[in-house]
Design a protein around this motif. Structure first.
Motif: not given
Length: 711
Positions: A57-58, A432-433, A513-514, A467-471
């Motif tokens: 959720i952004p 990732l996105w 950042i979450k 939303v970006f999820k690098p990990l």
């Protein structure tokens, strides 16, 4: 609505029926003992109207679980504010939300219809959790302030056979109890029935409270892909000595008298009665297409009779009010309010998988209709028979409302209609996105019953996020969202001959950042934001009076709120769980009409200040529980810090820190819990009001003992 003061026979009859149903399948129940639960919730609908992982959720979201409410012995919503970053108490159940005063952005199971509207304080018996969405939510929920939204998720019927009995006692003669039972009536029908009653005297003079509630419902599995959930909720809230105002203070925020002071007489009251009927139909057309529609019908009545402070009496004959004498003049208000509300919401969700982008599309609409009645009678000062009150030598009982010269201040009934359609697309752009875009169109129509004056307008509100999820366990988000808030009918009618007022609008940019830690057992959220509220209604300094062609009110105000929030919730170990938060906020008016100020801004020494009332710059909250499995016990500790605030008149509200402590132990299915709130008996004010009404005092030390038995 007919009064139903004594519901015990109904409660006994319904409970007997549901208990008999539970007995019929008792042989299938396996008792395994009661296990403690933790505070981390991983999924919610409040940010998207679709069940979504909080990590996806952004926007900043908090979910307060049933276990947290139980551990804190929370009875009403004001008990929970310390657990929410950026939220502090304003008055009654109203809050300061990211700097903005708000008591209207309240939803129940995602739809409008607040049974406690009109200075009531929501009780938590009928809720399984409370969800908080930070920032503007106009693209999802329509009109409201830009600070945030609260959604109460009610308890529902379940097939699980369980009956819970709770008894509560405490100081100030607190005594109460509840019964809550669920189970299956057949393979396709489940039920829930609950009843709650609690009464308590107040530390405030001439005040007490009695709350009773009967709630329940039936769940029908109509087909493999169709489910109907029906619920009812009957509420009575009788508050003696209300509406409660504050305790007078000096300019440094020191109470002039004991915090037990109350301007009300013994016979004053605020009584609320409400009935809510709700039905939700869920249908799956296919694995990719579903519909959820909710119909909510609400009727409530509120009667108030109370004395209100109006200012210090001039005892020296110099036309100046003199606080030193301590004599305050009062007015008496007798008011009746009644609401009939209907809410209808329909949400279609369609999952569309394409070659490169996966979509979850929400298309829906809602309708909210409100029909209100308001009657107001008033007696003011000794001229109408209202005896003055001396705050230093309290002379309660010398005044008699039956002898007052009550003046009819008129009726102010209105009809309101809200229509909307909205569209939202949650897109998975790759590993990732992800992105979210949405838009909502609202039309609102208001009609004054007495005059027939009618006003209508509309608003188009967008929303966009990335939303970006690098990990695997980290998500960064950027959110843009907007709000709008229609101007009240009374103000529109005041300027109807000289021009209408546009809705107040707001927008927010939030970067956050979450992160999940310890194999997903803990979550943190860090967020920075800036909110701009525009077109704020203010008095027009060029107005020369009625019929001059110049509007008395204009849309010129602009407010900016900037802040940072940090939350942590989850399990530090198998035995240790915690929720903690910190918030910094600075809210100021940056544009306005010359010499004018907003309802939330401050007058300091008769000069305008751009700081907002009851908007602390710093807040911090902590609650942590540690379990001792070998002895089936736990201890918990809490702290709540709120920095300096100011009242409307610029009187200082001193910063405060209060501490709580809890201990509980269990034997099989019996839980005994002892909570001590405000452990050190801190004397403090939670917020300020104005000079004649003072500050709202915080509760002194309170002991709460609960015994809970599960069957």
């Amino acid at each position: 609505m007919n009064s139903a003061k004594h519901l015990l026979p109904l409660a006994i009859a319904l409970h007997s029926a549901t208990a008999a149903a539970a007995d019929s399948v008792e042989e299938e129940v396996v008792v395994t003992g009661r296990a403690q639960e933790f505070y981390l919730e991983s999924e919610t609908r409040v940010g998207t109207k679709v069940a979504t992982d909080i990590m996806d959720i952004p926007q900043s979201v908090q979910v307060l679980s049933a276990q947290l409410m139980r551990d804190q012995a929370a009875r009403q919503v004001t008990d929970l504010y310390r657990a929410v970053a950026g939220v502090s108490e304003f008055s009654y159940s109203g809050v300061t939300f990211r700097g903005f005063r708000d008591d209207a952005n309240v939803f129940y199971d995602g739809v409008r219809g607040d049974p406690y509207s009109g200075f009531g304080v929501p009780q938590l018996f009928n809720f399984e959790r409370v969800e908080i969405l930070k920032g503007p939510a106009g693209a999802l929920y329509g009109g409201g302030e830009p600070g945030g939204t609260i959604n109460y998720v009610s308890k529902k019927p379940r097939f699980e056979e369980n009956t819970e009995v709770n008894l509560t006692a405490g100081n100030y003669d607190r005594l109460g109890g509840s019964v809550d039972t669920t189970g299956g009536l057949s393979e396709s029908v489940a039920y829930r029935f609950g009843t709650f009653y609690e009464e308590q005297d107040s530390f405030r003079n001439n005040a007490d409270a009695a709350n009773q509630e009967v709630a329940g419902g039936l769940l029908f599995e109509l087909a493999e892909n169709t489910r109907l959930t029906t619920t009812f909720d009957y509420i009575e809230q009788d508050l003696g000595g209300n509406r409660l105002r504050g305790v007078p203070v000096d300019d440094d925020g020191n109470f002039l008298v004991d915090r037990s002071y109350n301007a009300n007489e013994k016979g004053d009251f605020q009584d609320l009665e409400a009935l809510v009927l709700q039905a939700t139909l869920d249908h799956w057309f296919s694995k990719n297409l579903s519909l959820s529609t909710t119909l909510r019908q609400l009727d409530n009545e509120r009667d108030q009779q109370y004395h209100e402070s109006r200012g210090w009496v001039d005892v020296n004959g110099d036309d100046k009010e003199d606080v030193n004498d301590g004599t305050i003049k009062r007015e008496y208000r007798k008011q009746h309010r009644q609401n009939a509300e209907t809410s209808l919401t329909a949400d279609f969700v369609y999952a569309l998988d394409t070659a490169s982008i996966d979509h979850q599309i929400l298309f829906g609409g809602d309708y909210h209709k409100v029909d209100t009645e308001y009657d107001y009678f008033r007696a003011r000062y000794e001229a109408d028979g209202v005896v003055n009150l001396n705050i230093f030598e309290l002379n309660y009982g010398e005044t008699d409302p039956s002898t007052y010269n009550l003046r009819n201040m008129g009726s102010d009934g209105a009809k309101s209609d809200r229509y909307s359609v909205y569209l939202q697309d949650q897109m998975e752009l790759g590993p990732l996105w992800s992105a979210l875009v949405g838009v909502r169109h609202d039309t609102f129509e208001d009609t004054a019953k007495a005059s027939g004056y009618r006003f209508e307008d509309n608003a188009l509100v967008p929303r966009a996020s990335l939303v970006f999820k690098p990990l695997d366990h980290t998500s960064l988000y950027l959110n843009y969202s907007e709000s709008f808030n229609p101007i009240g009918l009374g103000e529109q009618e005041d300027v109807s001959e000289e021009g209408s007022l546009d809705p107040e609008t707001g927008n927010q940019i939030e970067l956050g950042i979450k992160s999940e830690w310890l194999d997903g057992s803990m979550m943190t959220t860090l967020a920075v934001y800036t909110i701009t509220k525009k077109d704020v209604t203010m008095a027009n300094p060029d107005d020369g009076g009625l019929d001059d062609g110049i509007p008395a009110l204009i849309n010129v105000g602009k407010v900016e709120s900037q802040g940072f929030e940090a939350t942590l919730v989850g399990d530090l170990s198998d035995s240790w769980t915690i929720t903690a938060n910190y918030a910094y906020n600075d809210t100021r008016m940056v544009k306005g009409a010359e010499g004018q100020y907003l309802i939330n801004t401050i007058i300091e020494n008769d000069r305008f200040s751009d700081r907002f009332a009851n908007a602390p710059r710093h807040q911090a909250g902590l609650w942590s529980r540690y379990d001792f499995p070998s002895i089936n016990s736990s201890i918990a500790f809490g702290a709540d810090y709120v920095s300096e605030q100011f009242s409307f008149n610029g009187q200082r509200v001193k910063p405060f820190t209060v501490f709580d402590l809890s201990w509980s132990t269990a034997w099989n299915d019996t839980l005994v819990q002892v909570n001590v709130k405000n452990l050190l008996d801190k004397e403090y004010a939670v917020s300020g009001f104005n000079e004649r009404n003072g500050h709202f005092p915080g509760d002194p030390r309170e002991l709460v003992v609960q015994v809970t038995q599960n069957f």
